[in-house]
Design an enzyme around this catalytic site. Structure first.
Site, PDB file in Angstrom:
ATOM      1  N   GLY A 144      18.247  16.432 -17.122  1.00  7.90           N
ATOM      2  CA  GLY A 144      18.667  15.500 -16.089  1.00  7.90           C
ATOM      3  C   GLY A 144      17.869  14.217 -16.102  1.00  7.90           C
ATOM      4  N   ALA A 145      16.620  14.276 -16.560  1.00  7.40           N
ATOM      5  CA  ALA A 145      15.792  13.066 -16.611  1.00  7.40           C
ATOM      6  C   ALA A 145      16.377  12.051 -17.593  1.00  7.40           C
ATOM      7  CB  ALA A 145      14.369  13.425 -16.994  1.00  7.40           C
ATOM      8  N   GLY A 187      -0.884  -1.263  13.143  1.00  9.02           N
ATOM      9  CA  GLY A 187       0.330  -1.169  13.938  1.00  9.02           C
ATOM     10  C   GLY A 187       1.439  -2.043  13.399  1.00  9.02           C
ATOM     11  N   GLY A 188       1.987  -2.894  14.289  1.00 12.32           N
ATOM     12  CA  GLY A 188       3.091  -3.763  13.897  1.00 12.32           C
ATOM     13  C   GLY A 188       2.737  -4.691  12.754  1.00 12.32           C
TER      14      GLY A 188
END
Length: 513
Positions: free
Chosen positions: A403-404, A168-169
């Protein structure tokens, strides 16, 4: 004198803990106590504790009868390699390390002190989440920790060391920090445990399978490194701290240069094959160019097609981002993009220059990648580089396609110095793919399509993929001899050391999520 004796007895109880049997149970699980862990982390004899006498004031459910000193968390400061570090350590022997109101207040105080002093914060986590008996007050305590984690982000280094089951937290705070270390066999992180998973979904899984060190270091990417034992883990935490500045106003600590700056790197000619289809391990290249072959790799088991590491070159700390041809040919995919983006952002926040080693055939194609957001998640790396103001040097070793190539800190997105080896191939795509697109009709109409295809591939290589094509157009600053790589990068970094770059005035950017 009576008061001094009383104080001495109380301090002894604080050091000893409330129950000797609890210490035995901790050791029986293969776990050290909180104070033993602190001793491994800090320089000997330097720990100063804050609020050792703090006790909770909650009532109900028998709490009023059980008020141990420290309230289950040890807080304070000390030194690592002579530099101040703040810390808190959950003491599992007290309330299972669960967080209550007083427990949280101690953590809040030490986090505030770390931020005010401009020094790193290390958390040694071994806590069972919120203290149920204290209800919403415990939950609010976690909120205060999350708020401080966020305010300290990019201001002081924050390191989380996972040394027990944290749910959890207790798992969310580490996720907000810069680095997460985990120890196999004793540490787990999950939002809901196996029992809840079983009751809600019917899935059967163990604690380690759900959130153990190997799961988070190799599958989810939540943990940066996993270790077999606490001592090795703490040794690496100390090593990492030696590479980091105390805060975002300082430069990383320099070290004496024991490896000659002008050392030739002839071995690179053997390590990196000229044939762009042959694989090699980029780690060997990094080892050859950095001081004494020493580096600290981040996320070595996750998104292995890109390597991120901290090292020294000429005694100065650098962050290295490199495509890894030995894993999926070094393509960029969702995980690799996110891994590299976070690392670039961290280095930029803490004034660590970036060296990018490029050998990338492109982004990974596929329905799974597209449907899971390669566009927005790949854009994270693009955003991180474009937003970075630290000194930046990129070096193309072999392939740099499409694009890489642009994303891997090319000249067009602001790298300060773009270099390449004579083996570089910078292009929109590989020659084979380009020839098939450009000359498709001609190839299909030929009596011997294979012969014409090979001819066109050769033509494309000669025209658009020769080693000096990008340099002739100013997109590469120089094509260098691989044997001079170390010398040129170190001297270039020295030239850029006083670089100053301002971003447009704004509250903050809105990076792709």
């Amino acid at each position: 004198m009576e008061r001094l004796e009383e104080l001495g007895l109380i301090k002894e109880e604080v050091q000893r803990g409330p129950d000797p049997l609890a210490t035995e149970r901790q050791h029986a699980k293969g776990k050290l106590t909180a104070r033993e862990r602190i001793d491994l982390l800090l320089d000997e004899g330097t720990f100063t504790e804050v609020e050792p006498l703090r006790r909770h004031r909650a009532t109900g459910f028998g709490l009023e009868a059980k008020r141990p000193y420290t309230d289950g968390v040890i807080t304070g400061w000390g030194t690592v390699h002579g530099r101040t570090v703040f810390l808190y350590a959950h003491d599992f022997r007290i309330f299972g390390g669960a967080l209550g109101e007083a427990h949280a207040a101690k953590i809040h105080k030490i986090m505030d002190m770390a931020l005010a002093a401009g020094a790193p914060l290390v958390s040694l986590n071994d806590g069972a989440g919120a203290r149920i008996q204290e209800g919403v007050s415990a939950l609010a305590g976690y909120g205060g920790i999350f708020l401080r984690n966020t305010k300290a982000s990019g201001v002081i280094p924050q390191i989380s060391v996972m040394l027990g089951p944290c749910a959890g937290g207790a798992a969310y705070s580490p996720a907000l920090t810069d680095f997460v270390f985990m120890v196999r066999g004793i540490a787990q992180m999950f939002i809901t445990g196996p029992d809840v998973v079983r009751s809600v979904t019917g899935e059967e899984i163990t604690q380690d399978g759900l959130g153990g060190a190997d799961t988070h270091s190799a599958v989810s990417g939540v943990a940066h490194v996993a270790y077999d034992d606490v001592r090795a883990c703490m040794e690496d935490v100390r090593h990492l701290l030696s590479l980091l500045p105390s805060n975002n106003r300082d430069l990383p600590p320099a070290a004496p240069v024991t490896d000659p700056v002008d050392r030739p790197t002839d071995r690179l000619l053997e390590l990196v094959p000229d044939d762009p289809q042959r694989v090699y391990d980029i780690r060997t290249v990094i080892e050859e160019i950095v001081d004494d072959g020493d580096s600290f790799e981040v996320h070595p088991a996750w998104a292995t097609n890109v390597v991120c590491a901290l090292a020294r070159m000429g005694g100065e700390v650098v962050g290295i981002v490199a495509n890894q041809p030995a894993s999926s040919a070094g393509v960029l995919d969702i995980d690799a993009s996110e891994k590299a983006a976070r690392f670039v952002q961290f280095c930029d926040a803490f004034n660590i220059p970036l060296v990018t080693l490029v050998d990338v055939p492109g982004f990974l194609p596929g329905v799974d990648q597209e449907h899971n957001g390669i566009i927005r998640r790949g854009a994270k790396l693009l955003y991180a580089y474009c937003n970075a103001t630290v000194p930046r040097i990129s070096l193309v070793l072999r392939k740099a396609y499409g694009g890489a190539y642009i994303v891997m800190d090319s000249r067009s997105i602001g790298t300060d110095l773009a270099l390449a080896w004579p083996s570089n191939e910078i292009a929109v795509m590989g020659a084979e793919g380009a020839a098939n697109v450009i000359f498709r009709r001609e190839i299909n109409a030929a009596d011997d399509p294979d012969a014409v295809r090979q001819q066109k591939i050769k033509e494309y290589r000669v025209e658009l993929m020769h080693p000096y094509y990008a340099a002739e157009r100013g997109l590469v600053d120089d094509v260098i001899d691989p044997r001079q790589t170390r010398r040129i990068i170190i001297r270039s970094l020295a030239m850029l050391r006083n670089k100053h770059a301002d971003l447009p005035s704004r509250k903050h950017g809105n990076p792709p999520q």
